[in-house]
Design an enzyme around this catalytic site. Sequence first.
Site, mmCIF file in Angstrom:
data_model
loop_
_atom_site.group_PDB
_atom_site.id
_atom_site.type_symbol
_atom_site.label_atom_id
_atom_site.label_comp_id
_atom_site.label_asym_id
_atom_site.label_seq_id
_atom_site.Cartn_x
_atom_site.Cartn_y
_atom_site.Cartn_z
ATOM 1 N N GLY A 1 0.811 -1.204 0.000
ATOM 2 C CA GLY A 1 0.000 0.000 0.000
ATOM 3 C C GLY A 1 0.848 1.259 0.000
ATOM 4 N N SER A 2 0.366 2.263 0.693
ATOM 5 C CA SER A 2 1.010 3.578 0.634
ATOM 6 C C SER A 2 2.386 3.627 1.285
ATOM 7 C CB SER A 2 0.100 4.628 1.274
ATOM 8 O OG SER A 2 -1.049 4.837 0.465
ATOM 9 N N THR A 3 2.762 2.602 2.072
ATOM 10 C CA THR A 3 4.124 2.619 2.611
ATOM 11 C C THR A 3 5.150 2.510 1.485
ATOM 12 O OG1 THR A 3 4.118 0.212 2.970
ATOM 13 C CG2 THR A 3 3.428 1.614 4.819
ATOM 14 N N LYS B 1 5.167 4.239 -1.067
ATOM 15 C CA LYS B 1 5.418 5.590 -1.574
ATOM 16 C C LYS B 1 6.776 6.122 -1.116
ATOM 17 C CE LYS B 1 0.503 6.602 -1.920
ATOM 18 N NZ LYS B 1 -0.685 7.241 -1.320
#
Length: 486
Positions: A215-217, A219
């Site tokens: 997920g957004s980790t 990024k």
Amino acid sequence: MTRYIRHAAAFCALLLVALLVNATRVQVVQSDALDDNPANRRNAIARFGQPRGDILVDGRPVTGSRDTGEQLRYERTYRNGPLYAPVTGYASQVYGTTFLEHSEDDILSGTDPMLAPLPLWNDITRTQNPGGKVETTIEAPVQQAAYAGLGGKRGAVVAVEPATGKILALVSTPSYDPERLSGTRRSVTAGWAELNGAADKPMLNRAIRQTYPPGSTFKVVTAAAALDSGEVTDLDAPTKSPSPYTLPGTSTQLTNEVEGCKNASLRYAFQWSCNTMFAKLGVDTGLRAMTETARGFGFNDGGLRIPSSVAASNFDTSMDKAQLALSAIGQYDTRATPLQMAMVAAAVANGGSVKSPHLVDRTTTDDGDVIETTGTRTLRQAMNPGTAARLREMMTQVVEEGTGTNAAIPGVTVGGKTGTAQHGIDNSGTPYAWFVSWAQAADDPEPSVAVAVVVEDASADRGDISGGGSAAPIAKAVMEAAIRAG
């Protein structure tokens, strides 16, 4: 008559030579094959005929041996078995060994030649040395904080010392007691069947053997690639990123859960986790730069050992632009172990340098003589030090005033990144909640701990996950424990 006696004597001598040759063949040439023959119980009897060496945490054994008086005499025992099961694994007379019990089996069982002052003499006499000891890098308070934080939920926590790669905590829940598999009783067989048949898979080491969409980790990795490649040079400059964003070559629109993401700067998009900006940024940065940066952090490395083997984290090397856009926000086929994401946070904390993660500090003989010490080893440079410094700045802002405020520790500099990973058919599954972070105490020259937390059965409420409600408090407790222990 004399001639017949000579012939008989010669024939007897020939038979004697044949016997000696055959004995040599059996005892020397075929010795390994006979030793390894499943029908040969001598090895098993010798293996369990003496106490097994211990695995240590903070200098104290978390394993032991029980004398049963039976043929396979000594059974393995475990102190706080469920707490340390992802570290120790099990040593079973029936089902073999896993994790440290497996990778360090020669030391623990006493068969490693380094345990013997005169190895050749041991080979001749067939004697066995006392089992050695394995001193782990685990810190008990950090391990306990991680285990308590998960509270039985399905998930995992990994804590790493960024400068050395020492693993301070390795937790997977739900867990099990490895002692249930010690011995040869019927209860061992029943326990094995029950553990393997359980729906929540307590024997699965989620910290190193399970991969999840990060997920957004992820990024953090996308931002590193964009900064290193020069796609972004100013953290505060507006970007040309629409909201919603239509995935290239498709009619599918990607949206955000927060406001202000249209043309957002990298700093704002990182702080509030704008999907549209990061998806487009991944496409603009390009597959080659994204792949090289992901590889630098450790993705696509199938040979990592700690010393137990670790499942390879994946970032596809062949994708179209729409797939790359989704991969840049930790979706599509991008998958990571919790250990991998701890390595990502540790690289940011350590100036971009990825240290080899390891669980064993040193091995010793039974009386404490050092056999081998694990030194610090650099695996690779994931990004430029300047890029790491800017990522530390952005991660700090996430915790101070962004989506990760629940990880803030008074008097400590904390950097973090929240993540929500969709999964299941049409993303129908309850999202996984992620949080990756690092912490630096006021009197420390550099961050002393990096943490990754994933909670499988997290609340599906977006506000809770965006605020780090499920995973960030666990990371906070682990970081606090590490700072106190340090």
